[in-house]
Design an enzyme around this catalytic site. Structure first.
Site, PDB file in Angstrom:
ATOM      1  N   SER A 124      28.167  61.620  24.725  1.00 42.53           N
ATOM      2  CA  SER A 124      28.379  60.282  25.242  1.00 42.53           C
ATOM      3  C   SER A 124      27.371  59.751  26.117  1.00 42.53           C
ATOM      4  CB  SER A 124      29.473  60.312  26.234  1.00 42.53           C
ATOM      5  OG  SER A 124      29.385  61.226  27.428  1.00 42.53           O
ATOM      6  N   CYS A 155      29.658  59.529  15.193  1.00 41.39           N
ATOM      7  CA  CYS A 155      29.062  58.303  15.884  1.00 41.39           C
ATOM      8  C   CYS A 155      28.612  57.287  14.922  1.00 41.39           C
ATOM      9  CB  CYS A 155      27.914  58.786  16.499  1.00 41.39           C
ATOM     10  SG  CYS A 155      26.603  59.675  15.357  1.00 41.39           S
ATOM     11  N   PHE A 212      30.976  67.562  20.536  1.00 46.18           N
ATOM     12  CA  PHE A 212      31.942  68.192  20.095  1.00 46.18           C
ATOM     13  C   PHE A 212      32.273  67.955  18.561  1.00 46.18           C
ATOM     14  CE2 PHE A 212      34.544  64.486  20.733  1.00 46.18           C
ATOM     15  CZ  PHE A 212      35.245  64.338  19.789  1.00 46.18           C
ATOM     16  N   GLU A 217      33.896  52.296  23.149  1.00 48.30           N
ATOM     17  CA  GLU A 217      33.669  53.278  21.997  1.00 48.30           C
ATOM     18  C   GLU A 217      35.352  53.880  21.835  1.00 48.30           C
ATOM     19  OE1 GLU A 217      31.296  56.679  22.101  1.00 48.30           O
ATOM     20  OE2 GLU A 217      30.886  56.600  19.847  1.00 48.30           O
ATOM     21  N   LYS A 252      23.115  74.796  24.565  1.00 47.29           N
ATOM     22  CA  LYS A 252      24.336  74.382  25.269  1.00 47.29           C
ATOM     23  C   LYS A 252      25.092  73.695  24.220  1.00 47.29           C
ATOM     24  CE  LYS A 252      26.991  72.516  27.259  1.00 47.29           C
ATOM     25  NZ  LYS A 252      28.198  72.073  27.279  1.00 47.29           N
ATOM     26  N   GLU A 291      31.605  72.666  25.046  1.00 48.10           N
ATOM     27  CA  GLU A 291      32.613  73.695  25.478  1.00 48.10           C
ATOM     28  C   GLU A 291      34.078  73.621  24.571  1.00 48.10           C
ATOM     29  OE1 GLU A 291      31.239  71.147  26.965  1.00 48.10           O
ATOM     30  OE2 GLU A 291      32.905  70.001  27.589  1.00 48.10           O
ATOM     31  N   LYS A 292      33.947  72.558  24.067  1.00 52.52           N
ATOM     32  CA  LYS A 292      35.239  72.114  23.125  1.00 52.52           C
ATOM     33  C   LYS A 292      35.261  73.148  21.693  1.00 52.52           C
ATOM     34  CE  LYS A 292      36.277  67.754  25.125  1.00 52.52           C
ATOM     35  NZ  LYS A 292      34.905  67.190  25.528  1.00 52.52           N
TER      36      LYS A 292
HETATM   37  P1  NAD Z   1      30.149  64.429  26.104  1.00 55.64           P
HETATM   38  O1  NAD Z   1      29.263  63.496  26.614  1.00 55.64           O
HETATM   39  O2  NAD Z   1      31.503  64.486  26.725  1.00 55.64           O
HETATM   40  O3  NAD Z   1      29.782  65.931  25.879  1.00 55.64           O
HETATM   41  C1  NAD Z   1      28.554  65.966  25.403  1.00 55.64           C
HETATM   42  C2  NAD Z   1      27.867  67.257  26.076  1.00 55.64           C
HETATM   43  O4  NAD Z   1      27.484  66.839  27.524  1.00 55.64           O
HETATM   44  C3  NAD Z   1      28.585  68.538  26.167  1.00 55.64           C
HETATM   45  O5  NAD Z   1      27.873  69.661  25.861  1.00 55.64           O
HETATM   46  C4  NAD Z   1      29.125  68.522  27.447  1.00 55.64           C
HETATM   47  O6  NAD Z   1      29.465  69.593  28.101  1.00 55.64           O
HETATM   48  C5  NAD Z   1      28.017  67.869  28.518  1.00 55.64           C
HETATM   49  N1  NAD Z   1      28.582  66.806  29.403  1.00 55.64           N
HETATM   50  C6  NAD Z   1      29.553  65.841  29.399  1.00 55.64           C
HETATM   51  N2  NAD Z   1      29.765  65.466  30.574  1.00 55.64           N
HETATM   52  C7  NAD Z   1      28.669  65.920  31.396  1.00 55.64           C
HETATM   53  C8  NAD Z   1      28.225  65.299  32.595  1.00 55.64           C
HETATM   54  N3  NAD Z   1      28.885  64.314  33.171  1.00 55.64           N
HETATM   55  N4  NAD Z   1      27.110  65.928  33.247  1.00 55.64           N
HETATM   56  C9  NAD Z   1      26.735  66.778  32.581  1.00 55.64           C
HETATM   57  N5  NAD Z   1      26.984  67.421  31.178  1.00 55.64           N
HETATM   58  C10 NAD Z   1      27.953  66.596  30.599  1.00 55.64           C
HETATM   59  O7  NAD Z   1      30.398  63.843  24.450  1.00 55.64           O
HETATM   60  P2  NAD Z   1      31.477  64.344  23.406  1.00 55.64           P
HETATM   61  O8  NAD Z   1      32.835  63.921  23.767  1.00 55.64           O
HETATM   62  O9  NAD Z   1      31.401  65.848  23.027  1.00 55.64           O
HETATM   63  O10 NAD Z   1      30.969  63.641  21.987  1.00 55.64           O
HETATM   64  C11 NAD Z   1      31.429  62.501  21.672  1.00 55.64           C
HETATM   65  C12 NAD Z   1      30.264  61.363  21.888  1.00 55.64           C
HETATM   66  O11 NAD Z   1      29.095  61.859  21.354  1.00 55.64           O
HETATM   67  C13 NAD Z   1      30.453  60.101  21.618  1.00 55.64           C
HETATM   68  O12 NAD Z   1      30.321  59.101  22.369  1.00 55.64           O
HETATM   69  C14 NAD Z   1      29.613  59.980  20.238  1.00 55.64           C
HETATM   70  O13 NAD Z   1      29.419  58.403  19.822  1.00 55.64           O
HETATM   71  C15 NAD Z   1      28.659  60.603  20.728  1.00 55.64           C
HETATM   72  N6  NAD Z   1      27.823  60.979  19.703  1.00 55.64           N
HETATM   73  C16 NAD Z   1      26.595  60.464  19.398  1.00 55.64           C
HETATM   74  C17 NAD Z   1      25.878  60.933  18.164  1.00 55.64           C
HETATM   75  C18 NAD Z   1      24.542  60.288  17.993  1.00 55.64           C
HETATM   76  O14 NAD Z   1      23.810  60.718  17.094  1.00 55.64           O
HETATM   77  N7  NAD Z   1      24.401  59.007  18.408  1.00 55.64           N
HETATM   78  C19 NAD Z   1      26.369  61.881  17.201  1.00 55.64           C
HETATM   79  C20 NAD Z   1      27.577  62.685  17.635  1.00 55.64           C
HETATM   80  C21 NAD Z   1      28.066  62.137  18.726  1.00 55.64           C
END
Ligand code: NAD
Length: 519
Positions: free
Chosen positions: A249, A304, A172, A404, A196, A199-200
């Site tokens: 994440s 991140c 998101f 985090e 994909k 969704e937020k």
């Molecule tokens: P998230 O993992 O909750 O969601 C990311 C994606 O994964 C979404 O599209 C979501 O629908 C999907 N998803 C979530 N849980 C899932 C599951 N159990 N099974 C399958 N799909 C699932 O992450 P977020 O809250 O949207 O983003 C924040 C996180 O992203 C933080 O940890 C941040 O550090 C990380 N991030 C990392 C970078 C990087 O380049 N390292 C960049 C941006 C964000």
């Protein structure tokens, strides 16, 4: 005329509101070049984090719709992979022009759905735009290698070929930049793509897809599906998808990495972080303080590469008053309001989690220098605001340090020496980024050598490389071996093929059953 076109474009990716006009529009899937309404009954509300207003609704794409998107991408692949690379580049040249044209609209959408300030939202688009610009040079980036005469009359050369259908799963926090880390490079290499969005806040990805079609991307080359875990699992399991780019994440990333790898796919997975800054006593005071405040609280800490932990060599006491003063001066408000420094965090749950981690830090002995939990923003009383928060005397065993936080919370730690500070950073499981603030070249060089982080800043708080390098997070912040964008990004989206050819006019040497060796 531009106005008529804008109305048309608005009506493509979002289904019109029903006639009673009460429900916000529901986003559509993009399948084979058409924005199609999902048959799914289930939707997720996209909320404005400053107001809780429902901005739009995201359908949970059905299994059939998902498969239709994959089939569209699969059918578009043979023609697209054979399109001249110059033609593919020209679409990117057009896309970068259209993104610039719509920069303000994209930024407003990001601020509305994600919460960050308008200026920061423009930065979100701009950092993605740079990847599109980079993709405009794909002919050079995708060049193979050639060695003449590896044996008499024999040459060997390598070709980087597209993989087929690739997919991207987005978080998101950068609704434009991260989709743009993914599909522009993938499709310019000749792949077709399933995106994909989060969704937020899926609005920016939808707008970018419309722009890609307007730029001339053929039907089926870029497809969009919506949803959460189920559609992600479909992506991991589908036999026709060859590669997955994931950002988000660790929980989701490691699940996707292992599930997709079990199906033989290649995966690049950028995940969570805990980025440290080491502040040496000889650091330039104003520059270091400004950097800590900007990188700790910018985007409400939801980056991140946010600097969430500052390790002061010699102790934080001499720095604390000035740090508090600068953090207190930041204006917390809805991102859409002029002069805002930090907006709300993404959701109520995110706010609750951040507040819980702050509380756990206090209970385990951290000293509160600034507490932003009870902030109320006039005019936006329902917003998910957390003001800048600073905890001092934090130690490595505290939960607020190990997790985090992903909010506007800066943790202060102490070390007796640079060596000890580096040891603290290296003991942390994450390895996205780390910075040092110093005027000593000797300290900077030791830091650069000894630090275990993938992206290192020397007097630079957020050292995110531009697209001619790669985004090189390491340790628990990354899984896979080919990073996003840059040379590694092109390698990720291509399969190398090595050709050995023989053209010689000398007579046959006769049959030899021995292993060929170069002569
Ligand atoms: P998230 O993992 O909750 O969601 C990311 C994606 O994964 C979404 O599209 C979501 O629908 C999907 N998803 C979530 N849980 C899932 C599951 N159990 N099974 C399958 N799909 C699932 O992450 P977020 O809250 O949207 O983003 C924040 C996180 O992203 C933080 O940890 C941040 O550090 C990380 N991030 C990392 C970078 C990087 O380049 N390292 C960049 C941006 C964000």
């Amino acid at each position: 005329p531009a106005a008529a076109f804008a109305i048309h474009r608005l009506s493509t990716s979002a289904a019109a509101s029903p006639s009673h006009g009460t429900l916000p529009s529901r986003l559509r899937n993009l399948i084979g070049g058409e924005f199609l309404e999902s048959q799914s009954e289930a939707s997720i509300d996209v909320l404005n984090p400053a107001t809780q207003e429902v901005v739009s609704r995201v359908p949970l794409t059905t299994n059939e719709e998902f498969k239709a998107a994959v089939n569209a991408a699969k059918s578009a692949f043979p023609k697209w992979r054979n399109a001249p690379v110059t033609a593919r580049q020209r679409i990117m040249l057009k896309l970068q022009e259209l993104i610039r044209r719509d920069m303000d609209k994209l930024a407003v959408n990001i601020t509305t759905e994600q919460g960050k300030t308008l200026k920061d939202a423009q930065g979100d688009v701009f950092r993605g735009l740079e990847v599109v610009e980079h993709a405009c040079g794909m002919a050079t980036l995708q060049m193979g290698e050639f060695v003449s005469n590896v044996s008499t009359g024999i040459d060997t050369y390598s070709i980087r070929e597209p993989l087929g259908v690739c997919a991207g799963i987005c978080p998101f926090n950068f609704p434009a930049m991260i989709p743009l880390w993914m599909f522009p490079l993938a499709v310019t290499c000749g792949n077709t793509f399933i995106l994909k969005p989060s969704e937020k806040d899926p609005g920016a990805a939808m707008m970018l897809a419309e722009l890609a079609l307007e730029a001339g991307l053929p039907d089926g080359v870029l497809n969009i599906v919506h949803g959460t875990n189920d559609v992600v699992n479909n992506i991991c399991d589908d036999e026709d998808i060859k590669a997955i780019s994931f950002v988000g994440s660790n929980t989701a990333g490691m699940h996707i990495y292992s599930r997709a790898a079990a199906k033989g796919k290649r995966v690049q997975s950028n995940m969570g972080a805990k980025n440290h800054a080491i502040i040496m006593p000889d650091a330039s005071v104003d520059a270091a303080l400004d950097a800590l405040v900007a990188a700790g609280f910018g985007a409400a800490g939801q980056r991140c590469m946010a600097l969430s932990t500052a390790v002061f060599v010699g102790g934080s006491k001499p720095w604390e008053d000035e740090l508090i003063k600068r953090a207190q001066a930041l204006k917390v408000n809805a991102g859409i309001e002029p002069g805002t420094d930090l907006g709300p965090v993404i959701s109520r749950q995110a706010k609750d989690r951040i507040c819980r981690l702050i509380q756990s830090g206090i209970e385990s002995g951290a000293r509160v220098l600034l507490d932003g939990r009870d902030i109320v923003v006039p005019g936006y009383v329902d917003g998910n605001f957390v003001g800048p928060t600073i905890l001092a005397d934090v130690t490595s065993h505290m939960e607020c340090y190990k997790e985090e936080i992903f909010g506007p919370v800066l943790l202060l730690m102490q070390a007796e020496s640079l060596q000890e500070a580096i040891h603290i950073v290296n003991s942390n499981k994450y390895g996205n980024g780390a910075s040092v603030f110093t005027t000593s070249g000797v300290s900077a060089r030791k830091f650069q050598n000894d630090i275990e982080a993938g992206q290192v800043g020397i007097n630079v708080p957020i050292p995110v490389p531009l697209p001619f390098f790669s985004f090189t997070g390491s340790k628990a912040s990354f899984a896979g071996d080919l990073n996003f964008y840059g040379k590694a990004g092109v390698q990720f989206y291509t399969q190398i093929k090595t050709v050995t050819q023989q053209w010689k006019d000398s007579p046959s040497q006769g049959v030899s059953l021995a292993m060929p060796t170069s002569q």
